[in-house]
Motif scaffolding. Structure first.
Motif, PDB file in Angstrom:
ATOM      1  N   LEU A   1      -5.571  -1.696 -14.432  1.00  0.00           N
ATOM      2  CA  LEU A   1      -6.864  -1.103 -14.770  1.00  0.00           C
ATOM      3  C   LEU A   1      -6.926   0.371 -14.347  1.00  0.00           C
ATOM      4  O   LEU A   1      -7.367   1.236 -15.113  1.00  0.00           O
ATOM      5  CB  LEU A   1      -7.992  -1.883 -14.093  1.00  0.00           C
ATOM      6  CG  LEU A   1      -8.285  -3.283 -14.634  1.00  0.00           C
ATOM      7  CD1 LEU A   1      -9.278  -4.007 -13.723  1.00  0.00           C
ATOM      8  CD2 LEU A   1      -8.836  -3.217 -16.057  1.00  0.00           C
ATOM      9  N   ALA A   2      -6.481   0.652 -13.134  1.00  0.00           N
ATOM     10  CA  ALA A   2      -6.609   2.006 -12.586  1.00  0.00           C
ATOM     11  C   ALA A   2      -5.750   3.006 -13.345  1.00  0.00           C
ATOM     12  O   ALA A   2      -6.102   4.187 -13.447  1.00  0.00           O
ATOM     13  CB  ALA A   2      -6.234   2.011 -11.105  1.00  0.00           C
TER      14      ALA A   2
ATOM     15  N   ALA B   1      -8.494  -3.949   4.192  1.00  0.00           N
ATOM     16  CA  ALA B   1      -7.145  -3.386   4.257  1.00  0.00           C
ATOM     17  C   ALA B   1      -7.168  -1.901   3.915  1.00  0.00           C
ATOM     18  O   ALA B   1      -8.112  -1.413   3.280  1.00  0.00           O
ATOM     19  CB  ALA B   1      -6.234  -4.133   3.283  1.00  0.00           C
ATOM     20  N   PRO B   2      -6.133  -1.165   4.323  1.00  0.00           N
ATOM     21  CA  PRO B   2      -6.064   0.257   3.955  1.00  0.00           C
ATOM     22  C   PRO B   2      -5.972   0.423   2.442  1.00  0.00           C
ATOM     23  O   PRO B   2      -5.447  -0.438   1.735  1.00  0.00           O
ATOM     24  CB  PRO B   2      -4.774   0.733   4.645  1.00  0.00           C
ATOM     25  CG  PRO B   2      -4.468  -0.298   5.683  1.00  0.00           C
ATOM     26  CD  PRO B   2      -5.004  -1.588   5.164  1.00  0.00           C
ATOM     27  N   GLY B   3      -6.475   1.546   1.960  1.00  0.00           N
ATOM     28  CA  GLY B   3      -6.350   1.849   0.545  1.00  0.00           C
ATOM     29  C   GLY B   3      -7.593   1.525  -0.253  1.00  0.00           C
ATOM     30  O   GLY B   3      -8.508   0.832   0.223  1.00  0.00           O
ATOM     31  N   PRO B   4      -7.644   1.999  -1.493  1.00  0.00           N
ATOM     32  CA  PRO B   4      -8.847   1.880  -2.323  1.00  0.00           C
ATOM     33  C   PRO B   4      -8.927   0.610  -3.152  1.00  0.00           C
ATOM     34  O   PRO B   4      -9.898   0.406  -3.871  1.00  0.00           O
ATOM     35  CB  PRO B   4      -8.737   3.098  -3.242  1.00  0.00           C
ATOM     36  CG  PRO B   4      -7.257   3.243  -3.453  1.00  0.00           C
ATOM     37  CD  PRO B   4      -6.609   2.835  -2.145  1.00  0.00           C
TER      38      PRO B   4
ATOM     39  N   ALA C   1       0.819  -1.216   0.000  1.00  0.00           N
ATOM     40  CA  ALA C   1       0.000   0.000   0.000  1.00  0.00           C
ATOM     41  C   ALA C   1       0.849   1.261   0.000  1.00  0.00           C
ATOM     42  O   ALA C   1       0.380   2.327  -0.408  1.00  0.00           O
ATOM     43  CB  ALA C   1      -0.938  -0.005   1.207  1.00  0.00           C
ATOM     44  N   THR C   2       2.085   1.148   0.451  1.00  0.00           N
ATOM     45  CA  THR C   2       2.934   2.339   0.551  1.00  0.00           C
ATOM     46  C   THR C   2       3.972   2.421  -0.569  1.00  0.00           C
ATOM     47  O   THR C   2       4.875   3.246  -0.502  1.00  0.00           O
ATOM     48  CB  THR C   2       3.659   2.355   1.912  1.00  0.00           C
ATOM     49  OG1 THR C   2       4.449   1.156   2.046  1.00  0.00           O
ATOM     50  CG2 THR C   2       2.655   2.416   3.054  1.00  0.00           C
ATOM     51  N   LEU C   3       3.825   1.589  -1.576  1.00  0.00           N
ATOM     52  CA  LEU C   3       4.770   1.653  -2.691  1.00  0.00           C
ATOM     53  C   LEU C   3       4.680   3.012  -3.386  1.00  0.00           C
ATOM     54  O   LEU C   3       3.588   3.510  -3.643  1.00  0.00           O
ATOM     55  CB  LEU C   3       4.467   0.556  -3.713  1.00  0.00           C
ATOM     56  CG  LEU C   3       4.807  -0.884  -3.324  1.00  0.00           C
ATOM     57  CD1 LEU C   3       4.267  -1.837  -4.390  1.00  0.00           C
ATOM     58  CD2 LEU C   3       6.317  -1.058  -3.169  1.00  0.00           C
TER      59      LEU C   3
END
Length: 385
Positions: free
Chosen positions: A222-223, A259-262, A140-142
């Motif tokens: 995709l994003a 988990a954290p994040g979208p 998540a922090t990459l």
């Protein structure tokens, strides 16, 4: 040069071979764990013991006429019924072992155990483990710069989390020591860039800690508009201990949603609007190489900008489960695939192709377990059909 046409098929009756150890060491350990994990009754336990005895020293018996896939397996085993298990190709024999395991546990038969995944306790424990929390936090922090490469690397080495491999290889989750032997990631990224807005297919391997980075990679593609749509292919039933099914995809999505994040929410939206599809096919549990893709599945792959094949089993099926010289060009063994193809594979069996001759010679000289130890990996791509 084309692949050696008479490269011998890998069998499981060669003393001292990796394939023989799978049947005589890994499978007994696996069945002990299955019996310890779920409260199967006397009939199921007896059936599993018979399977173990038959698969190590008995003959191949035809499928029960009442099986739902009786006709398929009867055809797939033509010419082998009545022969010793050890004379069957390793890939075929492994597939037959897991199909028989499902039969022994009552997976397909009407009753209380119908549809119960015998490997579910292992998969659930892996997905709920603290190592997954740490991995999700790290991913998540990459930083955005280099994120795609980092996710690809995570998906590659995540293949080492194969539960069937770890049954006899130990549980060391530390950093790999052998490194990446072939790195064709530039071919993968170039193919996706050339087909901007195209479709990527990902053929999953294992559930749990491996499926997580697979889904994160799909979400990133995709994003960021690298692809217009994605298809994730999973197994239609439990297979090879930790192979991913639709139930495992749903469990992993729930883990991501918490988990954290979208990422979790984005993947659910992508499934809802069809940008991401999850599909399956009986062929994914067939004892056959991808040379024998049925026409309907071949057509599904044919329109992809790239197909990413995850893991050791998909690699064996792509290049052929044979004793190829390690210097055999990857393109010679993968050109039959109906789309551009990339293999993300941690080496955990005897098959290897596409290595430079000096590297192959050095590995043979310095590390006798380089093909099977899980400490080496490849990213190999064939860009055109």
């Amino acid at each position: 040069m084309p692949p050696t046409p008479n490269a011998p098929v890998i069998r499981c009756d060669v003393p001292g071979s990796f394939a023989r150890a799978v049947f005589h060491e890994r499978h007994p350990a696996l069945l002990r764990q299955v019996l310890a994990a779920l409260p199967y009754g006397p009939a199921q336990r007896a059936a599993l013991r018979r399977l173990l005895a038959e698969s190590t020293s008995g003959e191949l018996t035809p499928p029960d006429p009442h099986w739902p896939d009786h006709a398929r397996w009867l055809a797939w085993g033509a010419g082998m019924w009545g022969r010793p298990w050890g004379e069957a190709p390793f890939l075929w024999a492994e597939s037959w072992f897991y199909r028989r395991l499902l039969d022994a546990t009552g997976y397909f038969r009407p009753g209380a155990w119908q549809g119960v995944d015998p490997f579910a306790p292992f998969k659930s424990a892996e997905l709920a483990g603290p190592a997954v929390d740490a991995e999700l936090a790290a991913l998540a922090t990459l930083p955005e710069d280099g994120r795609a490469d980092a996710l690809l690397t995570s998906a590659l080495w995540g293949n080492r989390a194969d539960l069937s491999f770890r049954i006899t290889a130990g549980t060391d989750d530390g950093p790999t020591t052998g490194g990446l032997l072939v790195d064709d990631r530039a071919v993968l990224w170039d193919a996706l860039a050339a087909a901007a807005g195209g479709r990527v297919c990902v053929v999953a391997d294992n559930a749990g800690p491996e499926l997580l980075p697979d889904l994160l990679l799909i979400d990133h593609l995709l994003a960021h508009g690298s692809v217009g749509s994605a298809v994730l292919f999973v197994k239609p039933q439990p297979y090879f201990v930790s192979d991913a099914t639709m139930a495992d995809v749903l469990a992993t999505l729930e883990r991501l949603r918490a988990a954290p994040g979208p990422t979790g929410a984005r993947l659910r939206r992508a499934l809802a609007d069809g940008t991401l599809e999850v599909r399956t096919h009986p062929f994914f549990c067939a004892p056959l190489p991808y040379h024998d893709l049925p026409a309907d599945l071949r057509a599904e792959f044919a329109g992809a900008a790239m197909t990413i094949l995850k893991g050791d089993l998909n690699y064996r099926r792509l290049v052929g489960d044979r004793h190829w010289p390690a210097t055999t060009p990857f393109a010679d063994t993968a050109a039959h695939f109906p789309s551009p193809v990339t293999a993300l594979r941690t080496l955990k069996s005897e098959v290897a192709v596409g290595l430079p001759a000096p590297l192959a010679a050095r590995l043979d000289r310095t590390d006798p377990t380089w093909r099977t130890g899980g400490h080496h990996a490849v990213i190999q791509s064939h860009p055109t059909t």
